[in-house]
Design an enzyme around this catalytic site. Structure first.
Site, PDB file in Angstrom:
ATOM      1  N   GLY A 208       0.840  -1.194   0.000  1.00 12.12           N
ATOM      2  CA  GLY A 208       0.000   0.000   0.000  1.00 12.12           C
ATOM      3  C   GLY A 208       0.869   1.236   0.000  1.00 12.12           C
ATOM      4  O   GLY A 208       2.051   1.160   0.332  1.00 12.12           O
TER       5      GLY A 208
ATOM      6  N   CYS B 223       5.262  -6.217   1.609  1.00 12.95           N
ATOM      7  CA  CYS B 223       5.621  -4.807   1.687  1.00 12.95           C
ATOM      8  C   CYS B 223       4.878  -4.111   2.841  1.00 12.95           C
ATOM      9  O   CYS B 223       5.142  -4.421   4.000  1.00 12.95           O
ATOM     10  CB  CYS B 223       5.379  -4.136   0.340  1.00 12.95           C
ATOM     11  SG  CYS B 223       6.266  -2.576   0.194  1.00 12.95           S
ATOM     12  N   TYR B 224       3.921  -3.234   2.569  1.00 14.91           N
ATOM     13  CA  TYR B 224       3.175  -2.593   3.660  1.00 14.91           C
ATOM     14  C   TYR B 224       2.558  -3.667   4.564  1.00 14.91           C
ATOM     15  O   TYR B 224       2.519  -3.516   5.784  1.00 14.91           O
ATOM     16  CB  TYR B 224       2.075  -1.691   3.081  1.00 14.91           C
ATOM     17  CG  TYR B 224       1.265  -0.970   4.131  1.00 14.91           C
ATOM     18  CD1 TYR B 224       1.715   0.216   4.685  1.00 14.91           C
ATOM     19  CD2 TYR B 224       0.050  -1.492   4.582  1.00 14.91           C
ATOM     20  CE1 TYR B 224       0.984   0.873   5.668  1.00 14.91           C
ATOM     21  CE2 TYR B 224      -0.690  -0.850   5.558  1.00 14.91           C
ATOM     22  CZ  TYR B 224      -0.220   0.337   6.097  1.00 14.91           C
ATOM     23  OH  TYR B 224      -0.958   0.975   7.067  1.00 14.91           O
TER      24      TYR B 224
ATOM     25  N   HIS C 212       8.311  -7.474  -3.691  1.00 15.28           N
ATOM     26  CA  HIS C 212       7.035  -7.824  -4.335  1.00 15.28           C
ATOM     27  C   HIS C 212       7.174  -9.106  -5.169  1.00 15.28           C
ATOM     28  O   HIS C 212       7.661  -9.050  -6.288  1.00 15.28           O
ATOM     29  CB  HIS C 212       6.570  -6.676  -5.230  1.00 15.28           C
ATOM     30  CG  HIS C 212       6.108  -5.493  -4.444  1.00 15.28           C
ATOM     31  ND1 HIS C 212       4.818  -5.354  -4.008  1.00 15.28           N
ATOM     32  CD2 HIS C 212       6.770  -4.416  -3.977  1.00 15.28           C
ATOM     33  CE1 HIS C 212       4.689  -4.232  -3.317  1.00 15.28           C
ATOM     34  NE2 HIS C 212       5.870  -3.647  -3.284  1.00 15.28           N
TER      35      HIS C 212
ATOM     36  N   GLU D 130       4.893 -10.667  -6.638  1.00 22.92           N
ATOM     37  CA  GLU D 130       3.900 -10.708  -7.725  1.00 22.92           C
ATOM     38  C   GLU D 130       4.385 -10.007  -8.990  1.00 22.92           C
ATOM     39  O   GLU D 130       3.758 -10.122 -10.039  1.00 22.92           O
ATOM     40  CB  GLU D 130       2.581 -10.069  -7.237  1.00 22.92           C
ATOM     41  CG  GLU D 130       2.604  -8.558  -6.998  1.00 22.92           C
ATOM     42  CD  GLU D 130       3.151  -8.133  -5.629  1.00 22.92           C
ATOM     43  OE1 GLU D 130       3.868  -8.940  -5.001  1.00 22.92           O
ATOM     44  OE2 GLU D 130       2.894  -7.005  -5.209  1.00 22.92           O
TER      45      GLU D 130
ATOM     46  N   GLY E 107     -21.096  -8.100 -28.999  1.00 19.23           N
ATOM     47  CA  GLY E 107     -20.074  -8.676 -29.874  1.00 19.23           C
ATOM     48  C   GLY E 107     -18.691  -8.527 -29.263  1.00 19.23           C
ATOM     49  O   GLY E 107     -17.710  -9.038 -29.783  1.00 19.23           O
ATOM     50  N   GLY E 108     -18.593  -7.809 -28.133  1.00 16.28           N
ATOM     51  CA  GLY E 108     -17.331  -7.713 -27.405  1.00 16.28           C
ATOM     52  C   GLY E 108     -17.077  -8.995 -26.623  1.00 16.28           C
ATOM     53  O   GLY E 108     -17.945  -9.867 -26.546  1.00 16.28           O
ATOM     54  N   VAL E 109     -15.889  -9.082 -26.035  1.00 19.80           N
ATOM     55  CA  VAL E 109     -15.489 -10.323 -25.369  1.00 19.80           C
ATOM     56  C   VAL E 109     -16.420 -10.659 -24.197  1.00 19.80           C
ATOM     57  O   VAL E 109     -16.934 -11.779 -24.104  1.00 19.80           O
ATOM     58  CB  VAL E 109     -14.038 -10.204 -24.829  1.00 19.80           C
ATOM     59  CG1 VAL E 109     -13.603 -11.511 -24.192  1.00 19.80           C
ATOM     60  CG2 VAL E 109     -13.094  -9.802 -25.944  1.00 19.80           C
ATOM     61  N   ASP E 110     -16.659  -9.682 -23.310  1.00 25.08           N
ATOM     62  CA  ASP E 110     -17.397  -9.987 -22.083  1.00 25.08           C
ATOM     63  C   ASP E 110     -18.836 -10.427 -22.363  1.00 25.08           C
ATOM     64  O   ASP E 110     -19.301 -11.430 -21.828  1.00 25.08           O
ATOM     65  CB  ASP E 110     -17.402  -8.771 -21.133  1.00 25.08           C
ATOM     66  CG  ASP E 110     -15.991  -8.361 -20.751  1.00 25.08           C
ATOM     67  OD1 ASP E 110     -15.067  -9.161 -20.957  1.00 25.08           O
ATOM     68  OD2 ASP E 110     -15.814  -7.231 -20.272  1.00 25.08           O
ATOM     69  N   SER E 111     -19.533  -9.685 -23.225  1.00 27.35           N
ATOM     70  CA  SER E 111     -20.931 -10.072 -23.463  1.00 27.35           C
ATOM     71  C   SER E 111     -21.003 -11.364 -24.273  1.00 27.35           C
ATOM     72  O   SER E 111     -21.913 -12.167 -24.092  1.00 27.35           O
ATOM     73  CB  SER E 111     -21.725  -8.939 -24.128  1.00 27.35           C
ATOM     74  OG  SER E 111     -21.297  -8.717 -25.447  1.00 27.35           O
ATOM     75  N   SER E 112     -20.026 -11.601 -25.141  1.00 25.13           N
ATOM     76  CA  SER E 112     -20.032 -12.840 -25.932  1.00 25.13           C
ATOM     77  C   SER E 112     -19.828 -14.065 -25.041  1.00 25.13           C
ATOM     78  O   SER E 112     -20.510 -15.076 -25.181  1.00 25.13           O
ATOM     79  CB  SER E 112     -18.930 -12.805 -26.991  1.00 25.13           C
ATOM     80  OG  SER E 112     -19.177 -11.773 -27.908  1.00 25.13           O
TER      81      SER E 112
ATOM     82  N   LYS F  37     -10.069 -10.686 -16.766  1.00 27.34           N
ATOM     83  CA  LYS F  37     -10.204 -10.690 -18.227  1.00 27.34           C
ATOM     84  C   LYS F  37      -9.526 -11.912 -18.875  1.00 27.34           C
ATOM     85  O   LYS F  37     -10.078 -12.519 -19.794  1.00 27.34           O
ATOM     86  CB  LYS F  37      -9.581  -9.397 -18.781  1.00 27.34           C
ATOM     87  CG  LYS F  37      -9.926  -9.115 -20.223  1.00 27.34           C
ATOM     88  CD  LYS F  37     -11.291  -8.480 -20.323  1.00 27.34           C
ATOM     89  CE  LYS F  37     -11.656  -8.086 -21.714  1.00 27.34           C
ATOM     90  NZ  LYS F  37     -12.899  -7.304 -21.735  1.00 27.34           N
TER      91      LYS F  37
END
Ligand code: XMP
Length: 520
Positions: free
Chosen positions: A57, A84-85, A176, A178, A231-236, A376
């Site tokens: 943080g 870290c924090y 870190h 990650e 037609g985008g990724v998420d709604s498809s 995503k």
């Protein structure tokens, strides 16, 4: 949801890397959730996870009002890893001594694992060489670990770069793990998850899909669902998951607003209607949209008009279907995190996730959000696993208002037609040259100016098209893509030769900030 033995809770203290920690955990096939440190303690420990990770943080633990956590987090009988924090806070809460530094240690450092602590190291540093590169970004550091802790590793500037209480299974890392610059970061995370917490790698594609299908079926029962498909990724991917769960009890509504790219509507119909037989209603609303946009040049007004028209067309069609009890949305996990984050709800939450604009009688519909838990990259993998074409699953984002915000000035069908051809040439050439997947978003813009040109013996006075291609990981900042000159030359030559009405092509070399990705 995977069983409690296989899940981790990440407590967020406002680090820019918190989502990255979650993605790294999930890459190890372990399910995890992020919760703000400001949430009630009962909520933080809810679900009895197999371990906690306290994120980094921006604060100093010495700051007045620095975010804290109830020290009972260390008394839950499960391991805790402070990063870290998170490590500094662990030290502070359990009685260690901290060194307050005005100087930040930022960047790569060489971590030396303390050879004397072999027993403790076996768990979290198992398989990590005695010396390796780590990524540091901190001001304060731990001078003396709390009672019961041993220092595990150091860097030239930081004597206690890692510490552990092997009895209570509490760990702290000043660096870190990650971040990619930490050479063995993934191994350290994996050691914590499986070696220390005992999590099994159960968050697999099969279990993600199985879980989502089960949840949707439980929620919807024998009801009917309607989904706005863009037609985008998420709604498809949402459409495919719902179809798998509910068969023909889901209906997708695709609104053709006349602001789409070349062949987009036909492609959506081909994939969903013909290939997968998903019930799909296409609304032909282009003429209404053009009519409403006539004479409008202000970008925000364009957005408002398009949003309103979309809702109207969608609601009208949904009502005609009758008997619909649920409204599905392609909300994904970063949207959920954003709205409940440490920093509080952000103004940038996607407008199409905001159902506030729906007419009164549609607000009663219950929301179905099968991607709510997914990042995503997980959404994309689900899409591929369910058989969606790779081109669709890996496509760049396309804004809700479509070409309207890429036609500067007034939007007309004629200008949309010109831009569609320009955009198609650009994208086709990017794909052919292998550059599409190397850019995050690429498109063409039609400028509201005409410029003089010469064609044969004639002077021309025609449109200018701008090309934009950016590379970004989060769309908050972006670099312009360094496309090869030969590729730009080919694109430009094809555009001025093949698209009537365009005699000049320019390439946008602005970064975000100060420019934005879109031009409007
Ligand atoms: P900017 O232009 O703000 O774009 O740098 C960042 C990302 O957001 C997308 N964008 C939009 N998406 N409705 C959307 O659904 C909009 O009005 C809108 N404006 C920008 C943009 O395409 C980029 O991916």
């Amino acid at each position: 949801m995977p069983s409690t033995t296989d899940r981790i809770t990440i407590v967020d203290f406002g680090s820019q890397y918190t989502q990255l920690i979650a993605r790294k955990v999930r890459e190890q096939k372990v399910y995890c959730t992020i919760i703000s440190c400001r949430a009630p303690f009962a909520k933080i420990i809810a679900g009895s996870p197999a371990g906690f990770i306290l994120s980094g943080g921006p604060s100093s633990v010495h700051d007045r009002g620095a975010p804290l956590i109830d020290r009972r987090i260390f008394e839950q009988g499960v391991p805790v890893l402070g990063i870290c924090y998170g490590m500094q806070l662990t030290a502070k809460l359990l009685g260690g001594t901290l060194h307050r530094s005005r100087e930040r240690e930022y960047g790569k450092a060489t971590l030396r694992v303390n050879a004397k602590c072999k027993v403790q190291n076996a768990s979290i540093f198992a398989g990590v060489p005695a010396e390796s590169q780590v990524w540091m970004s901190h001001g304060d550091s731990v001078l003396k670990p709390p009672k019961g802790f041993v220092p595990l590793a150091s860097t030239p500037q930081c004597a206690v770069a890692a510490m552990a209480d092997p009895v209570r299974r509490i760990y702290g890392l000043q660096f870190h793990p990650e971040v990619v610059h930490t050479a063995h970061g993934l191994r350290i995370i994996r050691n914590f998850l499986s070696g220390v917490c005992g999590c099994r790698p159960s968050w697999t594609m099969g279990s993600i899909i199985g879980q989502s299908v089960k949840t949707v079926r439980e929620q919807v029962g024998d009801g009917r669902v309607v989904l706005g498909l863009s037609g985008g990724v998420d709604s498809s991917v949402t459409a495919m998951l719902l179809h798998k769960a509910l068969g023909r009890r889901v209906t997708c509504i695709f609104v053709d607003n006349g602001l789409l790219r070349l062949g987009e509507r036909a492609e959506v119909e081909r994939v969903f209607q013909k290939q997968f037989r998903v019930p799909l209603v296409t609304v032909d609303a282009a003429r209404e949209f053009y009519k409403k946009l006539k004479g409008v040049t202000d970008p925000e007004r364009k957005r408002k008009i398009i949003g309103r028209e979309f809702i109207e067309a969608f609601a009208r069609t949904a009502k005609k279907l009758g008997g619909v009890g649920f409204l599905a949305q392609g909300t994904i996990y970063p949207d959920v995190i954003e709205s409940t984050s440490f920093k509080g709800p952000s103004a940038t939450i996607k407008s199409h996730h905001n159902v506030g604009g729906l007419p009164e009688d549609m607000r009663d519909l219950a929301l179905v959000e099968p991607l709510r838990e997914l990042f995503k990259d997980e959404v994309r993998r689900v899409g591929l696993a369910l058989g969606l074409p790779r081109d669709l699953v890996m496509r760049h984002p396309f804004p809700g208002p479509g070409l309207a915000v890429r036609i500067l000035g007034e939007v007309t069908k004629e200008r949309c037609d010109v831009l569609r051809l320009v955009d198609r040439i650009f994208i086709d050439e990017l794909r052919a040259a292998g550059w599409y997947d190397r850019t995050s978003q690429a498109f063409a813009v039609l400028l509201p100016v005409r410029s003089v040109g010469v064609m044969g013996d004639e002077r021309t006075y025609q449109n200018v098209a701008a090309l934009r291609a950016v590379v970004t990981s989060d769309f908050m900042t972006a670099e312009w893509a360094r496309l090869p000159a030969a590729l730009l030359a080919r694109v430009s030559s094809r555009i001025v030769n093949e698209v009537k009405g365009v005699n000049r092509v320019v390439y946008d070399v602005s970064t975000k900030p100060p420019a934005t990705i879109e031009w409007e």
